[in-house]
Design an enzyme around this catalytic site. Structure first.
Site, PDB file in Angstrom:
ATOM      1  N   HIS A 121       0.828  -1.201   0.000  1.00 42.58           N
ATOM      2  CA  HIS A 121       0.000   0.000   0.000  1.00 42.58           C
ATOM      3  C   HIS A 121       0.867   1.259   0.000  1.00 42.58           C
ATOM      4  O   HIS A 121       0.501   2.274  -0.613  1.00 42.58           O
ATOM      5  CB  HIS A 121      -0.922   0.003   1.214  1.00 42.58           C
ATOM      6  CG  HIS A 121      -2.113  -0.883   1.054  1.00 42.58           C
ATOM      7  ND1 HIS A 121      -3.220  -0.810   1.874  1.00 42.58           N
ATOM      8  CD2 HIS A 121      -2.380  -1.873   0.178  1.00 42.58           C
ATOM      9  CE1 HIS A 121      -4.115  -1.716   1.500  1.00 42.58           C
ATOM     10  NE2 HIS A 121      -3.614  -2.369   0.468  1.00 42.58           N
ATOM     11  N   ARG A 268      -7.625   3.052   2.162  1.00 39.69           N
ATOM     12  CA  ARG A 268      -7.893   1.631   2.391  1.00 39.69           C
ATOM     13  C   ARG A 268      -7.691   1.216   3.841  1.00 39.69           C
ATOM     14  O   ARG A 268      -7.703   0.022   4.157  1.00 39.69           O
ATOM     15  CB  ARG A 268      -6.995   0.790   1.479  1.00 39.69           C
ATOM     16  CG  ARG A 268      -7.237   1.016   0.005  1.00 39.69           C
ATOM     17  CD  ARG A 268      -6.101   0.460  -0.863  1.00 39.69           C
ATOM     18  NE  ARG A 268      -4.888   1.240  -0.737  1.00 39.69           N
ATOM     19  CZ  ARG A 268      -3.776   1.032  -1.436  1.00 39.69           C
ATOM     20  NH1 ARG A 268      -3.743   0.048  -2.325  1.00 39.69           N
ATOM     21  NH2 ARG A 268      -2.715   1.788  -1.268  1.00 39.69           N
ATOM     22  N   HIS A 372      -1.501 -12.916  -1.383  1.00 45.83           N
ATOM     23  CA  HIS A 372      -2.838 -13.113  -0.822  1.00 45.83           C
ATOM     24  C   HIS A 372      -2.997 -14.535  -0.295  1.00 45.83           C
ATOM     25  O   HIS A 372      -3.854 -14.798   0.551  1.00 45.83           O
ATOM     26  CB  HIS A 372      -3.913 -12.839  -1.883  1.00 45.83           C
ATOM     27  CG  HIS A 372      -4.150 -11.377  -2.124  1.00 45.83           C
ATOM     28  ND1 HIS A 372      -4.151 -10.822  -3.379  1.00 45.83           N
ATOM     29  CD2 HIS A 372      -4.380 -10.349  -1.271  1.00 45.83           C
ATOM     30  CE1 HIS A 372      -4.374  -9.514  -3.283  1.00 45.83           C
ATOM     31  NE2 HIS A 372      -4.517  -9.217  -2.022  1.00 45.83           N
TER      32      HIS A 372
END
Length: 611
Positions: A121, A268, A372
């Protein structure tokens, strides 16, 4: 599923895709001129890091690519198979390739996975700034009915549910709404006959733009403008991120009084509880350092205190990423081979002004998304004795961080969980919380498929194929599926052959996710190649990197203190945790035992006393 729940899931999709659309300035604007070469501090927007190429790595500039884009029309149309037929549906690929039988990593904690999200991020956010008159339900309705072609407009790229899907079709879901990433063409940049390029809303540098903002106006808004502090709120005996002033935009709430955060440089922050925890830790650490610097140097004004605190925490962040986290993900030997880490006790000074640090699209939209697989769908809470106090489903708290302030001990218990619980292994197995229940509310049977979303995003970005990238990275090009046996297991090749007509059609994200891991790393050869190249650029293309000397760097004694930084010490200094292992990216063991927080190395800020 009740209509209200359908609307909540639809809102979740909107929240996840409306990333950093505010404060967009034209990417076509000329570079700043001249740059102030005497400035000791980074700009908020990353401009003038490179004095010869002032916009390299700056916010609101385009992602770069290792290979040319793979658009069907050469401009922007999503990729198709080599023979011109459609690629297999992203949801079908996800459900076929990624079984929901997660296996835990035997060495690393959830903290390693979660700091990886902080890292990615910090390095980028793809813009999604659709016009006011565009609505996602023009392509896929709020009840998940497909209303037209998946590319019904230049903004729409709906994810279609296969007709035999056992999870979504029985409840009447035909699609997931999905909008395309903003490109340079939409801002009048680039040439009409050339491929579109996506825009990075953050700087490409490891500069914690997620807490400091990616432009000067945002940076000023996040500050108290007194004593060098960032804005915070005081509740439950702790400092917290400011509450959002627009909770219906930023969170999915059951009660308007639930916590929902804002006041960061990244929209986010509420995406999952652990992300919100680490963003809160970063805020607290900045203010802790600013308070200490102000006490040591009472003659410093707000700006000096802020900039020095910012410089220190960015330096610590870079040390933690390069020396503590990345060796666990891409291998210590690999890091040394490519001169990403050093044993030097002095300066390194490896800045190279010819290196463009901009984020590589193949890294952001594929290679680093592989991690992920590390997400554990169950978040456990631990007391100070490391006894399990219960857990939560991560899918119940996506864009809904109320658990952090649910009771006085929740934040600390979940933070101990980060440092105690195992992350999942790096493999093709994915938690069902990510592939079927992402963003559900209590009582919901299904939610979203995060992996299908990632596959669709990689196609949206027109990434070159897996075969192209494996060849770029030194592997032989696969002329038939059997040629993939060098790095992919036979049973997974059979799945690929069921889905794709040719090895030339395989999505980069899909093929790379199935490669056997390189010894010492948690990725295969192709992703290792891409990720390593990115972090070479991120380090050597950053004039302000913490191991460089000069007026913009630290003194040698200060640098030695920065090298003492650890994620464990950050957790201790900004929570009520009393004991932790020295490296909380790694599980507790006889080699990494729990110790008193006061026994961990502490960065001695007295070295910053001016006079």
């Amino acid at each position: 599923m009740q209509p209200s729940r359908q609307l909540k899931i639809y809102l979740l999709i909107l929240l996840l895709q409306q990333t950093n659309g505010q404060n967009v300035r034209s990417i076509c604007s000329p570079p700043p001129s001249p740059c102030d070469s005497a400035s000791k501090y980074r700009s908020h927007d990353g401009t003038c890091n490179n004095l010869e190429h002032p916009k390299w790595g700056a916010s609101y500039t385009i992602y770069t690519r290792l290979l040319p884009a793979n658009y069907a029309d050469g401009i922007s149309a999503p990729p198709v198979a080599k023979d011109g037929s459609p690629l297999p549906l992203a949801r079908l690929v996800s459900s076929t390739i990624h079984p929901t039988a997660p296996v835990e990593d035997k060495q690393l904690t959830l903290n390693a996975m979660q700091y990886g999200q902080i890292l990615t991020h910090d390095m980028g956010v793809a813009l999604n700034t659709t016009p006011p008159d565009f609505r996602l339900d023009q392509c896929c309705s709020t009840s998940r009915k497909l209303l037209g072609p998946i590319t019904g407009s230049k903004y729409c790229f709906s994810i279609v549910v296969p007709k035999d899907d056992l999870d979504f079709i029985p409840i009447g879901f035909e699609c997931f709404p999905f909008s395309r990433t903003t490109t340079d063409h939409e801002y009048g940049c680039g040439r009409e006959n050339e491929s579109v390029q996506q825009i990075n809303g953050h700087t490409s540098f490891l500069d914690l733009s997620i807490i400091y903002g990616a432009n000067a106006d945002e940076g000023a808004f996040l500050r108290v403008l007194k004593n060098g502090l960032l804005k915070s709120e005081h509740r439950l005996g702790q400092k917290w991120l400011p509450r959002s002033t627009n909770i219906t935009r930023d969170c999915i709430l059951g009660d308007p009084k639930e916590p929902c955060y804002d006041g960061t440089g990244d929209g986010r922050v509420n995406q999952n509880p652990q992300l919100a925890i680490l963003q809160t830790i970063l805020l607290r650490e900045h203010n802790r350092i600013a308070d200490r610097l102000g006490a040591i140097n009472p003659h410093w004004d707000d700006e000096r205190t802020f900039q020095e605190a910012r410089k220190i925490i960015i330096g610590q962040h870079q040390k933690i990423v390069y020396y503590d986290l990345l060796p666990l993900l891409i291998g210590e030997d690999n890091m040394k081979k490519h001169k990403l880490i050093y044993t030097s006790k002095g300066y390194v000074n490896d800045y190279d002004p010819t290196i463009d640090p901009s984020i590589i699209n193949e890294h952001a939209a594929a290679a680093f998304r592989y991690f992920h697989t590390l997400i554990n769908g169950q978040l456990n809470m631990f007391n100070e004795k490391r006894l399990n106090e219960g857990g939560i489903r991560i899918s119940d708290y996506i864009v809904r961080p109320l658990i952090l302030e649910n009771r006085r001990t929740s934040f600390d218990d979940l933070t101990r969980g980060l440092a105690t619980q195992s992350m999942l292994a790096a493999d093709e197995y994915i938690s069902r919380e990510m592939t079927n229940k992402f963003g559900t509310q209590p009582g919901d049977l299904v939610g979203l498929d995060l992996i299908a979303i990632c596959i669709q995003r990689s196609r949206d970005h027109g990434l070159a194929t897996y075969n192209d990238l494996r060849q770029y990275c030194g592997l032989p090009r696969a002329n038939c599926f059997e040629d993939l046996l060098d790095v992919i297991r036979k049973e997974n090749i059979q799945k690929l052959e069921e889905l794709y007509k040719s090895p030339d059609d395989i999505d980069l994200l899909v093929g790379g996710s199935l490669e056997k891991l390189v010894p010492g790393a948690r990725v295969g050869k192709t992703f290792l190649c891409i990720i390593t190249e990115q972090f070479i650029r991120t380090r050597k293309g950053d004039r302000f990197f913490f191991e460089n000397s000069g007026d913009i760097g630290f003194t040698l004694s200060q640098l030695r203190e920065i090298r003492k930084a650890s994620i464990s010490r950050w957790l201790c200094d900004n929570t009520n945790i009393k004991r932790i292992q020295p490296n909380s990216f790694v599980q507790i063991s006889t080699e990494n035992e729990l110790v008193d927080c006061n026994d961990l190395p502490l960065v001695n800020l007295k070295l910053w006393k001016e006079w």
